[in-house]
Design an enzyme around this catalytic site. Structure first.
Site, mmCIF file in Angstrom:
data_model
loop_
_atom_site.group_PDB
_atom_site.id
_atom_site.type_symbol
_atom_site.label_atom_id
_atom_site.label_comp_id
_atom_site.label_asym_id
_atom_site.label_seq_id
_atom_site.Cartn_x
_atom_site.Cartn_y
_atom_site.Cartn_z
ATOM 1 N N GLY A 179 0.770 -1.233 0.000
ATOM 2 C CA GLY A 179 0.000 0.000 0.000
ATOM 3 C C GLY A 179 0.800 1.281 0.000
ATOM 4 N N GLU A 211 -1.896 -3.654 6.910
ATOM 5 C CA GLU A 211 -3.274 -3.285 6.583
ATOM 6 C C GLU A 211 -3.555 -3.372 5.091
ATOM 7 O OE1 GLU A 211 -0.943 0.145 5.540
ATOM 8 O OE2 GLU A 211 -0.934 -1.069 7.356
ATOM 9 N N ASP A 212 -2.528 -3.149 4.258
ATOM 10 C CA ASP A 212 -2.727 -3.182 2.815
ATOM 11 C C ASP A 212 -3.125 -4.575 2.331
ATOM 12 O OD1 ASP A 212 -0.251 -4.156 3.544
ATOM 13 O OD2 ASP A 212 0.897 -2.736 2.323
ATOM 14 N N TYR A 213 -2.481 -5.613 2.862
ATOM 15 C CA TYR A 213 -2.802 -6.984 2.469
ATOM 16 C C TYR A 213 -4.244 -7.337 2.850
ATOM 17 C CZ TYR A 213 -2.825 -12.107 2.592
ATOM 18 O OH TYR A 213 -3.154 -13.426 2.414
#
Length: 400
Positions: free
Chosen positions: A211, A236-238
């Protein structure tokens, strides 16, 4: 005696299959990079107006390249966007940089500054961005790290990948040209091992979302709870991508890589970062640990050389040396493809950076396995299986 023989042959066959699969990944990644990366951006007038974009920029402090990095966002060739800067501390020096240098120089750019953040979980980046996200007024949101440098046509490139069924368009991590061995190491890693797996994952539809520069449909993110829904994860991006894709959306990699341009580079800082990423992967998907070992040149080559000796009576040392040489040459071609030309260093410098990167990779993974705590800036975390994080040493003066 026979069970031992069968076991030996079984391991040998396993290593040879892994070796063949990795070379197929090399071929797939290189071929896909030639088709996917650095495609010409269409600048013709669109049939429908391009949607507006809210760019969220979380900032923490100032480094020597921050001003030049941020300035590239004020000169983007895109018809309608806003820049939402976020700082965790109200006295952060980045505030002065934005208010006294960039805003007066580019008064026509829609800029807002958010101070103090809002605590919605343990992830400090999401806490920092939350007020800006809630205030974003456009249907597309670009989350962009402070160290990213943008070409003027990057937003156009990303939006042109945003089809009706696509909710996330993300840039593949790469690095700006810079001087010094640490810069060579960074470019070699992100232009070879990282790029190879990233491009193959995108081609095969596997979640590889990083991200640092990611364009997201706000409606799709709101539908899974917004940024706050992922505030208890450091990756958090995953998990954001996983949740959005589970609703039927697709995600794509843009043709222009994300140009990381940190103001200070060091070998130790990059290795600490790679170790942190490895710890996150181990916690999120533990079964990938063995596969990661077998994706590295030296461990895989050693295993395949032994297997070739067992199965085909090949000379293991000769097999291993040829394997390393061909891997080295394929990585040189891969880096040239990601760079879109010759890298800014000599072949000897590439050789040194490549050898260092390959030799360090197993030790980075071993460090991640045997030291589960994650240090991120001034904070320290421990991960549960599945990726949820717990802060071990919360700062006493946190204002979130």
């Amino acid at each position: 005696m026979m069970p031992i023989v069968y076991t030996v042959y079984g391991f040998a066959i396993f290593f040879m299959i892994a070796w063949v699969c990795l070379w197929l990944i090399h071929i797939m990644a290189f071929s896909y990079s030639k088709w996917k990366l650095h495609r010409t951006v269409d600048r013709s007038p669109p049939e429908q107006p391009y949607p507006g974009i809210s760019i969220i920029k979380p900032l923490t402090g100032i480094d020597p390249n921050l001003l030049s990095n941020l300035e590239t966002f004020f000169t983007l060739d895109y018809p309608m966007y806003e820049i939402l800067f976020c700082v965790e501390c109200e006295d952060d020096p980045a505030v002065m940089l934005v208010q006294q240098t960039l805003q007066p120089k580019y008064p026509h750019v829609d800029v807002k500054l958010f101070k103090g953040g809002k605590r919605v979980g343990v992830n400090p980046k999401i806490n920092n961005m939350q007020p800006a996200y809630l205030s974003a007024k456009y249907p597309l949101v670009l989350v962009s790290d402070a160290g990213i440098r943008m070409r003027e046509d990057t937003l156009l490139d990303m939006v042109q990948h945003m089809r009706d069924d696509v909710a996330i368009v993300h840039q593949m991590p790469f690095a700006c040209d810079a001087e010094g061995f640490a810069a060579v190491y960074e470019k070699v890693y992100f232009g070879t091992a990282q790029a190879r797996m990233y491009l193959c994952a995108d081609f095969l539809g596997i979640n590889c979302h990083v991200g640092m520069s990611s364009l997201v449909r706000k409606e799709a993110l709101d539908d899974v709870g917004g940024l706050a829904a992922f505030a208890d994860y450091l990756a958090e991006d995953y998990f954001m991508a996983q949740a959005i894709v589970s609703r039927g959306w697709r995600m794509r990699v843009a043709s222009l890589p994300a140009l990381q341009n940190a103001g200070s580079r060091s070998v130790g800082a990059l290795q600490a970062r790679l170790t942190r990423w490895a710890r996150l992967r181990i916690a999120m998907v533990p079964t990938t640990t063995m596969l990661e070992v077998l994706s590295e040149c030296l461990p895989l080559g050693a295993g395949a050389a032994w297997a070739a000796g067992q199965l085909f009576s090949a000379e293991p040392l000769a097999f291993f040396l040829v394997h390393v040489l061909v891997w080295f040459l394929s990585d040189w071609l891969m880096l040239r493809s990601v760079q879109n030309g010759s890298p800014p260093f000599t072949k000897v410098q590439f050789l040194l950076g490549w050898v260092w990167s390959e030799c360090c990779a197993p030790f980075v993974l071993a460090t991640a396995l045997f030291s589960p705590e994650i240090s991120w800036r001034t904070r320290c975390y421990r991960l549960d299986w599945g990726g949820r994080a717990h802060e071990l040493k919360p700062p006493h003066t946190q204002k979130l």
